[in-house]
Design a protein around this motif. Structure first.
Motif, short mmCIF file in Angstrom:
data_model
loop_
_atom_site.label_atom_id
_atom_site.label_comp_id
_atom_site.label_asym_id
_atom_site.label_seq_id
_atom_site.Cartn_x
_atom_site.Cartn_y
_atom_site.Cartn_z
N PRO A 128 8.03 -4.92 -6.61
CA PRO A 128 6.99 -3.93 -7.05
C PRO A 128 7.10 -3.55 -8.65
N SER A 173 4.08 -7.30 -12.13
CA SER A 173 2.62 -6.64 -12.15
C SER A 173 1.53 -7.53 -12.90
N HIS A 203 -7.11 1.70 -11.21
CA HIS A 203 -6.73 0.87 -10.03
C HIS A 203 -6.92 -0.58 -10.10
N TRP A 253 -2.36 -4.96 -10.21
CA TRP A 253 -1.57 -5.23 -8.94
C TRP A 253 -0.06 -5.21 -9.21
N HIS A 254 0.65 -4.67 -8.26
CA HIS A 254 2.13 -4.85 -8.25
C HIS A 254 2.58 -5.65 -6.79
N TYR A 255 3.53 -6.39 -7.05
CA TYR A 255 4.29 -7.37 -6.52
C TYR A 255 4.12 -6.43 -4.99
N GLU A 259 1.87 -5.55 -3.13
CA GLU A 259 0.66 -4.98 -2.71
C GLU A 259 -0.41 -5.75 -2.24
N GLU A 260 -1.11 -5.22 -0.99
CA GLU A 260 -2.34 -6.19 -0.66
C GLU A 260 -3.50 -5.79 -1.34
N GLY A 261 -3.71 -4.68 -2.24
CA GLY A 261 -4.86 -4.38 -2.85
C GLY A 261 -5.75 -3.63 -1.91
N GLU A 262 -6.28 -2.47 -2.51
CA GLU A 262 -7.33 -1.64 -1.71
C GLU A 262 -9.00 -2.12 -2.08
N ALA A 275 -1.00 -13.53 -5.15
CA ALA A 275 -1.95 -12.22 -5.62
C ALA A 275 -3.20 -12.73 -6.41
#
Length: 235
Positions: free
Chosen positions: A98, A102, A113, A116-118, A120-123, A179
């Motif tokens: 992470p 990115s 927001h 994306w960081h490695y 993370e699934e994303g919100e 991602a």
């Protein structure tokens, strides 16, 4: 009686048409990583300790031989950046983590927001499909899809089967997740990808109607695909 695997080449008319090897001009590679710029919105990210990478088609992705988009590569000691029209990748050239990998979605999707960081699934993902509707009576939870209010989504292709030389489906090597920003990026270190453009699924996966592509990743393959050849075993 000893069970043996019957190795029979699948007839050509039963084999899917694939073009899984990306063009060299789209690839940025180091000793242990490979980043493929499939489109300005879609990246494929791979990390391999032994430097071996997967070039076979999977149930999810049949085609990677796409026209490379325009992009810039900025390199310095311990830092790699890739910029396309729609995203900005920053990578420390180490094992995916992470703090070291990115991708930022460009275009002002969100001030806070859309990075994306490695891992993370994303919100605020808008949802995709359900693995199965067996036993469902009413509403059910959906798996993550290709669209998100924050401009990116994550596609993990690490557990899908790959097509072998005989046309059968076989387990692939352990890979990392992917991602995707909605305008489009993907990463695979097992097989991780990020995309910002759902329409990218129509060029990398099985043909699906544009409306279905935008609604969910259904039709691009996966464990739920029916009528897919698998090698049989017998005496």
């Amino acid at each position: 009686m000893t069970e043996t695997t019957r190795t029979v080449r699948l007839p050509d008319h039963l084999r899917p048409v694939t073009s899984p090897r990306a063009r060299a001009a789209a690839v940025v590679r180091g000793p242990h990583y490979r980043i493929t710029v499939l489109t300005s919105r879609l990246l494929r990210l791979e990390y391999s300790p032994d430097g071996d990478f997967e070039d076979r088609a999977s149930q999810t992705v049949l085609h990677r031989d796409l026209e490379p988009p325009e992009f810039r590569v900025l390199e310095s000691e311990g830092r790699l950046e890739i910029l396309t029209e729609h995203l900005h990748l920053v990578y420390d050239r180490g094992e995916f983590a992470p703090h070291g990998l990115s991708v930022k979605v460009l275009g002002g999707v969100s001030n806070y927001h859309s990075v994306w960081h490695y891992g993370e699934e994303g919100e605020r993902n808008l949802g995709g499909t359900a693995r199965t509707l067996d036993g469902v009576d009413g509403a059910c939870a959906l798996e993550p899809g290709l669209m998100s209010r924050y401009g990116f989504s994550v596609l993990d292709d690490s557990s899908t089967l790959v097509f072998d030389d005989d046309g059968w489906l076989a387990p692939g090597p352990a890979r990392a997740p992917t991602a995707t920003p909605e305008d489009g990026w993907t990463s695979t270190s097992s097989a991780t990808g990020a995309t910002t453009e759902p329409a990218c699924a129509t060029s990398t996966g099985s043909p699906v109607p544009p409306r279905s592509c935008r609604a969910s990743p259904s039709g691009t393959g996966g464990a739920g695909t029916t009528g897919t050849p698998r090698r049989s075993t017998g005496a």
